[in-house]
Design a protein around this motif. Sequence first.
Motif, PDB file in Angstrom:
ATOM      1  N   ALA A   1      88.422  46.885 -16.710  1.00  0.00           N
ATOM      2  CA  ALA A   1      89.233  46.033 -15.909  1.00  0.00           C
ATOM      3  C   ALA A   1      88.460  45.693 -14.708  1.00  0.00           C
ATOM      4  O   ALA A   1      87.415  46.692 -14.416  1.00  0.00           O
ATOM      5  N   SER A   2      88.734  45.020 -13.886  1.00  0.00           N
ATOM      6  CA  SER A   2      88.096  44.478 -12.849  1.00  0.00           C
ATOM      7  C   SER A   2      88.507  45.568 -11.345  1.00  0.00           C
ATOM      8  O   SER A   2      89.645  45.933 -11.554  1.00  0.00           O
ATOM      9  N   PRO A   3      87.496  45.853 -10.841  1.00  0.00           N
ATOM     10  CA  PRO A   3      87.871  46.746  -9.727  1.00  0.00           C
ATOM     11  C   PRO A   3      89.034  45.982  -8.758  1.00  0.00           C
ATOM     12  O   PRO A   3      89.896  47.065  -8.307  1.00  0.00           O
ATOM     13  N   ASP A   4      89.207  44.945  -8.922  1.00  0.00           N
ATOM     14  CA  ASP A   4      90.457  44.624  -7.914  1.00  0.00           C
ATOM     15  C   ASP A   4      91.701  44.686  -8.545  1.00  0.00           C
ATOM     16  O   ASP A   4      92.598  45.111  -7.997  1.00  0.00           O
ATOM     17  N   TYR A   5      91.707  44.651  -9.912  1.00  0.00           N
ATOM     18  CA  TYR A   5      93.004  45.130 -10.613  1.00  0.00           C
ATOM     19  C   TYR A   5      93.201  46.556 -10.510  1.00  0.00           C
ATOM     20  O   TYR A   5      94.333  46.895 -10.385  1.00  0.00           O
ATOM     21  N   LEU A   6      92.154  47.316 -10.612  1.00  0.00           N
ATOM     22  CA  LEU A   6      92.293  48.893 -10.478  1.00  0.00           C
ATOM     23  C   LEU A   6      92.852  49.140  -9.038  1.00  0.00           C
ATOM     24  O   LEU A   6      93.588  50.285  -8.899  1.00  0.00           O
ATOM     25  N   ALA A   7      92.326  48.436  -8.174  1.00  0.00           N
ATOM     26  CA  ALA A   7      92.869  48.792  -6.724  1.00  0.00           C
ATOM     27  C   ALA A   7      94.216  48.537  -6.559  1.00  0.00           C
ATOM     28  O   ALA A   7      94.804  49.063  -6.024  1.00  0.00           O
ATOM     29  N   ARG A   8      94.687  47.408  -7.418  1.00  0.00           N
ATOM     30  CA  ARG A   8      96.129  47.043  -7.255  1.00  0.00           C
ATOM     31  C   ARG A   8      97.207  48.007  -8.248  1.00  0.00           C
ATOM     32  O   ARG A   8      98.194  48.195  -7.645  1.00  0.00           O
ATOM     33  N   LYS A   9      96.449  48.365  -9.408  1.00  0.00           N
ATOM     34  CA  LYS A   9      97.579  48.877 -10.260  1.00  0.00           C
ATOM     35  C   LYS A   9      97.207  50.208 -10.349  1.00  0.00           C
ATOM     36  O   LYS A   9      98.053  50.968 -11.103  1.00  0.00           O
ATOM     37  N   GLY A  10      96.189  50.768  -9.833  1.00  0.00           N
ATOM     38  CA  GLY A  10      95.461  52.304 -10.354  1.00  0.00           C
ATOM     39  C   GLY A  10      94.861  52.482 -11.440  1.00  0.00           C
ATOM     40  O   GLY A  10      94.646  51.482 -12.265  1.00  0.00           O
ATOM     41  N   VAL A  11      94.273  53.575 -11.588  1.00  0.00           N
ATOM     42  CA  VAL A  11      93.422  53.764 -12.793  1.00  0.00           C
ATOM     43  C   VAL A  11      94.070  54.730 -13.756  1.00  0.00           C
ATOM     44  O   VAL A  11      94.472  55.913 -13.417  1.00  0.00           O
TER      45      VAL A  11
ATOM     46  N   SER B   1      86.836  55.910 -11.611  1.00  0.00           N
ATOM     47  CA  SER B   1      87.819  57.216 -11.210  1.00  0.00           C
ATOM     48  C   SER B   1      89.026  57.156 -10.547  1.00  0.00           C
ATOM     49  O   SER B   1      89.293  56.000 -10.126  1.00  0.00           O
ATOM     50  N   ALA B   2      89.845  57.895 -10.483  1.00  0.00           N
ATOM     51  CA  ALA B   2      91.227  57.916  -9.940  1.00  0.00           C
ATOM     52  C   ALA B   2      91.095  57.364  -8.657  1.00  0.00           C
ATOM     53  O   ALA B   2      92.078  56.693  -7.973  1.00  0.00           O
TER      54      ALA B   2
END
Length: 319
Positions: free
Chosen positions: A170-180, A316-317
């Motif tokens: 996933a993109s870093p932007d998506y993970l920043a929005r939705k979490g890891v 990472s989380a």
Amino acid sequence: MTITPHLSGIQSFVRAAELGSFSAAARHLGISAAAVSKNIARLEAKLGIRLMNRSTRSLNLTAEGAAFFDQVRGALQALDGAVDDLATRRTGPSGRVRMSAGGSMVRHFLVPLLPAFRRLYPGIALEIDSDDRFVDIVSGGYDCVLRGGVIKDNNLAARQVCRFFSVLVASPDYLARKGVPTVPRELVAHDLLAARFLSSGEWIWLFDTDGDAQPHAYPAAFTFSDPDALLAGALAGLGIAQLGTQHVWPHLQAGGLKIVLFDALRSPDMSLSLQYPHRALIAPRVRHTIDFFVDQLRADARLTVSRADLAPFVASAGD
């Protein structure tokens, strides 16, 4: 009966049996469908045996035709190989080679190699079909196919290019929005991007549960039938996608994607191979083509990625 006067009939019969129709055999041989039919009829008359039953829609070999096909096909290949080999010694490999490969592999892996191929083998006219469907090599008239995944057709000869596996990205932007996600069950709260392969159905997500690989079906927010579209969706922040390492490696290095659930995903055992119909009597033009692409693809860093190489790109989380 000597073979020479009936060679055109044998050629027409073998090509029609391989390709499934008079019209396909005619295109391959460079003659008319009527000529193919006439050649086969003359051969049957001389042999006194019907070799195939034909209708407007199909060709079916008789029992005698099937036995005859098995006997003469190898002999015809030997004749073709002898002619090709002699021509190769005199002028280098020449003639048409038909290859099939998935569209993404053609665009990103094969096309960049074509200038070098042309310089090395100017006499070979290479025809590449970009097809993500499973194709039948013989009935499709292909000399070789580049296939990736779980290779099951053991009736074909194959040159393995590499082993590979899939990862969730996933993109870093998506993970920043939705979490890891930290465990597979958390995927139900995420937007998932699925791949629907035209020949084998939707991609199966495999995870290790109590030591056993188990398939899990998760609802997808978006489904694509093209790996490039699936990759583009992940890069655009649409969600989490499952992709082969060969597709994601450059984007991991560039920072456009991160890996999630790296230790939880258990990808099926997959390989990228060039397959072709016969181990022996392969025409020089086909042999040189296969050798070239196998050697070049094996040297591609995108196809030699190991799990150790991927470790620095795991999210990472705290990301």
